[in-house]
Design a protein around this motif. Structure first.
Motif, PDB file in Angstrom:
ATOM      1  N   ALA A 277      15.823   2.591 -51.460  1.00 50.62           N
ATOM      2  CA  ALA A 277      17.173   2.180 -51.072  1.00 50.62           C
ATOM      3  C   ALA A 277      17.781   1.246 -52.112  1.00 50.62           C
ATOM      4  N   ARG A 278      19.080   1.361 -52.290  1.00 47.98           N
ATOM      5  CA  ARG A 278      19.812   0.452 -53.174  1.00 47.98           C
ATOM      6  C   ARG A 278      20.682  -0.522 -52.392  1.00 47.98           C
ATOM      7  N   THR A 279      20.987  -0.166 -51.162  1.00 48.56           N
ATOM      8  CA  THR A 279      21.877  -0.989 -50.333  1.00 48.56           C
ATOM      9  C   THR A 279      21.108  -1.575 -49.170  1.00 48.56           C
ATOM     10  N   GLY A 280      21.234  -2.894 -48.981  1.00 46.03           N
ATOM     11  CA  GLY A 280      20.649  -3.566 -47.831  1.00 46.03           C
ATOM     12  C   GLY A 280      21.742  -4.253 -47.030  1.00 46.03           C
ATOM     13  N   LEU A 281      21.711  -4.097 -45.718  1.00 49.42           N
ATOM     14  CA  LEU A 281      22.718  -4.703 -44.851  1.00 49.42           C
ATOM     15  C   LEU A 281      22.027  -5.430 -43.700  1.00 49.42           C
ATOM     16  N   VAL A 282      22.497  -6.616 -43.404  1.00 48.30           N
ATOM     17  CA  VAL A 282      22.056  -7.343 -42.217  1.00 48.30           C
ATOM     18  C   VAL A 282      23.202  -7.319 -41.217  1.00 48.30           C
ATOM     19  N   TYR A 283      22.939  -6.748 -40.047  1.00 45.72           N
ATOM     20  CA  TYR A 283      23.947  -6.759 -38.980  1.00 45.72           C
ATOM     21  C   TYR A 283      23.625  -7.954 -38.091  1.00 45.72           C
TER      22      TYR A 283
ATOM     23  N   ASP B 218      13.679 -16.230 -45.992  1.00 45.33           N
ATOM     24  CA  ASP B 218      13.085 -15.659 -47.209  1.00 45.33           C
ATOM     25  C   ASP B 218      12.083 -14.565 -46.868  1.00 45.33           C
ATOM     26  N   ALA B 219      11.295 -14.771 -45.826  1.00 42.52           N
ATOM     27  CA  ALA B 219      10.341 -13.730 -45.416  1.00 42.52           C
ATOM     28  C   ALA B 219      11.082 -12.477 -44.963  1.00 42.52           C
ATOM     29  N   LEU B 220      12.208 -12.653 -44.258  1.00 44.02           N
ATOM     30  CA  LEU B 220      13.001 -11.500 -43.846  1.00 44.02           C
ATOM     31  C   LEU B 220      13.517 -10.741 -45.065  1.00 44.02           C
ATOM     32  N   PHE B 221      14.114 -11.471 -46.010  1.00 43.84           N
ATOM     33  CA  PHE B 221      14.683 -10.798 -47.177  1.00 43.84           C
ATOM     34  C   PHE B 221      13.593 -10.211 -48.074  1.00 43.84           C
ATOM     35  N   ASP B 222      12.420 -10.833 -48.094  1.00 44.51           N
ATOM     36  CA  ASP B 222      11.277 -10.221 -48.773  1.00 44.51           C
ATOM     37  C   ASP B 222      10.935  -8.881 -48.115  1.00 44.51           C
ATOM     38  N   GLY B 223      10.858  -8.890 -46.783  1.00 45.64           N
ATOM     39  CA  GLY B 223      10.527  -7.668 -46.061  1.00 45.64           C
ATOM     40  C   GLY B 223      11.549  -6.573 -46.285  1.00 45.64           C
ATOM     41  N   MET B 224      12.829  -6.945 -46.327  1.00 50.34           N
ATOM     42  CA  MET B 224      13.869  -5.958 -46.599  1.00 50.34           C
ATOM     43  C   MET B 224      13.714  -5.381 -48.007  1.00 50.34           C
TER      44      MET B 224
ATOM     45  N   GLY C 273       5.205  -9.427 -57.891  1.00 49.34           N
ATOM     46  CA  GLY C 273       3.899  -8.772 -57.921  1.00 49.34           C
ATOM     47  C   GLY C 273       3.776  -7.693 -56.874  1.00 49.34           C
ATOM     48  N   VAL C 274       4.381  -7.938 -55.695  1.00 47.52           N
ATOM     49  CA  VAL C 274       4.363  -6.935 -54.629  1.00 47.52           C
ATOM     50  C   VAL C 274       5.170  -5.712 -55.047  1.00 47.52           C
ATOM     51  N   LEU C 275       6.349  -5.943 -55.611  1.00 49.01           N
ATOM     52  CA  LEU C 275       7.242  -4.852 -55.968  1.00 49.01           C
ATOM     53  C   LEU C 275       6.740  -4.046 -57.160  1.00 49.01           C
TER      54      LEU C 275
ATOM     55  N   ASN D 275      15.504  -1.412 -39.078  1.00 46.39           N
ATOM     56  CA  ASN D 275      14.399  -2.180 -38.481  1.00 46.39           C
ATOM     57  C   ASN D 275      14.921  -3.521 -38.018  1.00 46.39           C
ATOM     58  N   ASN D 276      14.257  -4.082 -37.008  1.00 47.31           N
ATOM     59  CA  ASN D 276      14.724  -5.389 -36.547  1.00 47.31           C
ATOM     60  C   ASN D 276      14.085  -6.506 -37.366  1.00 47.31           C
ATOM     61  N   VAL D 277      14.529  -7.732 -37.112  1.00 46.14           N
ATOM     62  CA  VAL D 277      14.130  -8.890 -37.917  1.00 46.14           C
ATOM     63  C   VAL D 277      12.614  -9.070 -37.917  1.00 46.14           C
ATOM     64  N   GLU D 278      12.006  -9.082 -36.743  1.00 44.32           N
ATOM     65  CA  GLU D 278      10.576  -9.346 -36.646  1.00 44.32           C
ATOM     66  C   GLU D 278       9.755  -8.279 -37.368  1.00 44.32           C
ATOM     67  N   THR D 279      10.183  -7.029 -37.290  1.00 44.06           N
ATOM     68  CA  THR D 279       9.476  -5.944 -37.966  1.00 44.06           C
ATOM     69  C   THR D 279       9.471  -6.158 -39.473  1.00 44.06           C
ATOM     70  N   LEU D 280      10.610  -6.529 -40.024  1.00 44.92           N
ATOM     71  CA  LEU D 280      10.716  -6.713 -41.467  1.00 44.92           C
ATOM     72  C   LEU D 280       9.964  -7.954 -41.938  1.00 44.92           C
ATOM     73  N   VAL D 281       9.956  -9.007 -41.136  1.00 48.88           N
ATOM     74  CA  VAL D 281       9.151 -10.186 -41.482  1.00 48.88           C
ATOM     75  C   VAL D 281       7.672  -9.803 -41.498  1.00 48.88           C
ATOM     76  N   ALA D 282       7.245  -9.020 -40.514  1.00 46.37           N
ATOM     77  CA  ALA D 282       5.858  -8.547 -40.506  1.00 46.37           C
ATOM     78  C   ALA D 282       5.565  -7.723 -41.756  1.00 46.37           C
ATOM     79  N   GLY D 283       6.532  -6.905 -42.192  1.00 43.87           N
ATOM     80  CA  GLY D 283       6.350  -6.109 -43.397  1.00 43.87           C
ATOM     81  C   GLY D 283       6.117  -6.961 -44.620  1.00 43.87           C
ATOM     82  N   ALA D 284       6.789  -8.114 -44.700  1.00 41.93           N
ATOM     83  CA  ALA D 284       6.587  -9.024 -45.831  1.00 41.93           C
ATOM     84  C   ALA D 284       5.162  -9.560 -45.849  1.00 41.93           C
ATOM     85  N   HIS D 285       4.617  -9.885 -44.683  1.00 40.32           N
ATOM     86  CA  HIS D 285       3.238 -10.370 -44.596  1.00 40.32           C
ATOM     87  C   HIS D 285       2.243  -9.267 -44.956  1.00 40.32           C
ATOM     88  N   ILE D 286       2.476  -8.068 -44.449  1.00 36.99           N
ATOM     89  CA  ILE D 286       1.560  -6.952 -44.698  1.00 36.99           C
ATOM     90  C   ILE D 286       1.520  -6.617 -46.189  1.00 36.99           C
ATOM     91  N   ALA D 287       2.688  -6.663 -46.847  1.00 33.83           N
ATOM     92  CA  ALA D 287       2.732  -6.336 -48.274  1.00 33.83           C
ATOM     93  C   ALA D 287       1.876  -7.290 -49.095  1.00 33.83           C
TER      94      ALA D 287
END
Length: 609
Positions: free
Chosen positions: A281-287, A266-272, A196-198, A374-386
């Motif tokens: 973007a088509r490519t996602g990478l976790v370092y 899951d919240a991180l990958f949602d945010g990504m 629904g978000v996407l 973006n770092n982990v916490e930023t992307l998790v926050a993005g999942a909540h904001i969405a």
């Protein structure tokens, strides 16, 4: 393998190379996976890997020598690395390391005669809330060390018991969530699902993040929506953009991302996925930092489950034409790779040397494509904001610092762990909640942040007052802040990438000057000249280095000089400059070369000449 066996090692490398399709950009991953089985990386093996990937030996050897988790000479089959953060030392790690070495009959950095084990130090392992801690073979962690556990560990090593058979409780990692707010509580039950978000247009997602006022949680605080827009609007030569999650949580004293990765993947990958949809973007990478290798299996399992649910891959989340997937790359022990361009270099299989900017990663990043990091916490926050809306996030915290911030608290306190508060919360409240014991100072934001004295405990954690990347290390009245600053100086000197002279040489000169003052206490060798030189080195590093490591390397020195100057002046009591070297001893090599043994070959003789 008990020793370097060329055919067997080449066979191991060939299998790893095949898994990575001989991709030269995967060099760091190939070296990691090969060494996990061969224990070290001899030159012949590096040459073999280079030939298979079409890379010169000089390049492969240069990469292997850059990362501290790669070994170019033999090490023990079981490698024990003690975390060397200041909080581990405060908890007695030095004595525990000495105890283990004594039991094993080896010195730090040595391999025992049979090649069974070696013991050494590494930088902070992200386990400050349950230290002293150590790494085993770079992929297992042992927490809550004490004398009894060290003695048991020695018995296991001497008996040849493999780490897989060690007591399971040794490897337990606790989350220690002391105060949870929106991020640590997780996504709300019944919230709008990711499909629904996407379903929203990318522009809508960008606008929502912009309304939230979200700023990067990695320390710099750059507006997240602005970074995403720059990337979305950048010219992509091949039409591809990339989204990178910086999970290289290498700042000593920080461990918040460790818990988000283990509890809220899951919240991180949602945010990504949301970010990827917003920027195209088509490519996602976790370092993922090398010290968090123990989380890899869990993260890979979550990704596989999400692919099975259709949340990743072709038409991700049910959005036609939105093809997006995520891969995980492991770091190999390099603090500088927390800098986004150095991280991208590492992702591309190179030494983690920060790039010259511009161009910025949003213009030309991973493989030359526009890239958001973006770092982990930023992307998790993005999942909540969405899901909850930008206005909801903007209603938390202050107008200039919206939302919450997770703090990793360790050191001299009764309840180390994670504390999440709205931004704008006074430092004093965090200290009270964690049970800080008679604190004289707090290192806010890790060594690259600020050392705050008791007079500053009323300051608020916020971008407009006291910004923080998330680490709070508490030091009580018994701690010598000079020694704290000296420890951090050694850390920065060790972690400098060596690209620019001011940082490569300057950090080492700071260490030497502080070492001289440490030895001078009570000996009268330190003087005001040494303090003046430290100020000059601080100015040089702050203004003349290539990246943020050099700029921030003297932050602990500057703050402790300003707020705890007595710790330095009591070590600089000499009336005039005293050399920190024995000039006559420095001529010893020249005397050996020339064969001179007469009194005239010395600076001073028995007769005072």
């Amino acid at each position: 393998m008990t020793a370097f066996d060329q055919p067997a090692s080449f066979h191991v490398a060939n299998a790893v190379l095949a898994r990575w399709h001989h991709d030269p950009h995967a060099l760091v991953q190939v070296l990691r996976e090969t060494q996990a089985q061969t224990h070290w990386l001899p030159r012949d093996l590096l040459a073999h890997i280079g030939r298979a990937m079409g890379l010169p030996l000089a390049h492969v050897e240069g990469v292997a020598s850059f990362y501290r988790f790669f070994h170019l000479r033999p090490v023990g089959r079981v490698r024990v690395l003690f975390s060397d953060n200041i909080t581990d030392r405060m908890a007695g790690s030095d004595a525990l390391l000495a105890r283990l070495c004594e039991r094993l009959g080896v010195k730090p950095g040595e391999v025992d005669a049979q090649g069974r084990f070696s013991v050494d130090r590494c930088s902070c392992t992200g386990l400050c809330d349950q230290g002293p801690a150590l790494l085993v073979n770079h992929h297992q962690v042992v927490t809550r060390l004490d004398a009894a556990r060290i003695d048991q560990l020695a018995e296991c090593l001497l008996a040849g018991v493999p780490p897989e058979a060690w007591p399971a409780e040794w490897f337990q990692v606790q989350d220690h969530i002391r105060r949870a707010d929106v991020l640590l509580q997780g996504l709300p039950a019944g919230a709008l699902g990711l499909p629904g978000v996407l379903a929203r247009e990318p522009g809508e997602l960008l606008n929502e993040v912009e309304r939230s006022g979200l700023r990067g949680r990695g320390g710099a605080g750059f507006p997240t929506a602005r970074k995403w827009r720059f990337c979305a609007e950048a010219d992509a030569a091949d039409g591809q953009r990339c989204l990178v999650c910086n999970a290289d949580e290498g700042e000593p004293g920080t461990f918040k991302d460790r818990v988000l990765l283990s509890r809220h993947a899951d919240a991180l990958f949602d945010g990504m996925t949301v970010a990827a949809r917003a920027i195209g973007a088509r490519t996602g990478l976790v370092y993922l930092r090398g010290e968090y290798r123990f989380l890899l299996g869990h993260l890979e399992a979550v990704l596989e489950r999400r692919r099975g649910l259709g949340l990743l891959g072709r038409n991700a989340g049910g959005v036609t034409g939105f093809d997006f997937d995520i891969a995980i790359h492991l770091g190999a022990g390099a603090y500088v790779c927390g800098e986004e361009s150095a991280l991208i270099e590492s992702l591309e299989g190179k030494r983690g040397i920060p790039r010259i900017r511009p161009p910025f990663p949003v213009q030309r990043g991973y493989l030359g494509r526009p890239t958001v990091v973006n770092n982990v916490e930023t992307l998790v926050a993005g999942a909540h904001i969405a899901r909850r809306g930008g206005a909801w996030w903007a209603g938390i915290g202050t107008p200039g610092s919206t939302g919450t911030k997770i703090h990793s608290v360790s050191g001299d306190c009764e309840r180390p762990g994670l504390y999440e508060y709205p931004l704008g919360t006074p430092l004093a409240q965090i200290l009270a909640d964690c049970g800080a014991r008679d604190p004289q100072a707090v290192q806010v934001g890790g060594p690259s942040g600020s050392c705050v004295p008791a007079s500053g405990f009323g300051r608020a954690i916020a971008f407009e007052d006291l910004p923080s990347a998330g680490a709070l290390m508490v030091f009580d009245q018994t701690r010598d802040l000079f020694e704290v600053a000296r420890h951090f100086a050694r850390f920065f000197a060790h972690e400098s990438c060596g690209l620019c002279t001011p940082c490569r040489v300057g950090t080492e000169l700071v260490v030497r000057r502080l070492d001289k003052l440490a030895q001078a206490r009570g000996a009268g060798r330190g003087s005001a000249f040494d303090i003046k030189r430290l100020h000059e080195l601080d100015e040089l590093l702050h203004s003349g280095t290539h990246c943020g490591l050099g700029v921030s390397a003297c932050n602990p020195l500057r703050d402790t000089l300003a707020h705890f100057g007595q710790a330095y002046t009591q070590r600089s009591t000499a009336a005039s400059f005293q050399p920190d070297i024995d000039l006559d001893a420095e001529l010893s090599s020249a005397r050996r070369v020339t064969g001179r043994r007469d009194p005239g070959a010395h600076l001073k003789t028995e007769h005072g000449g």
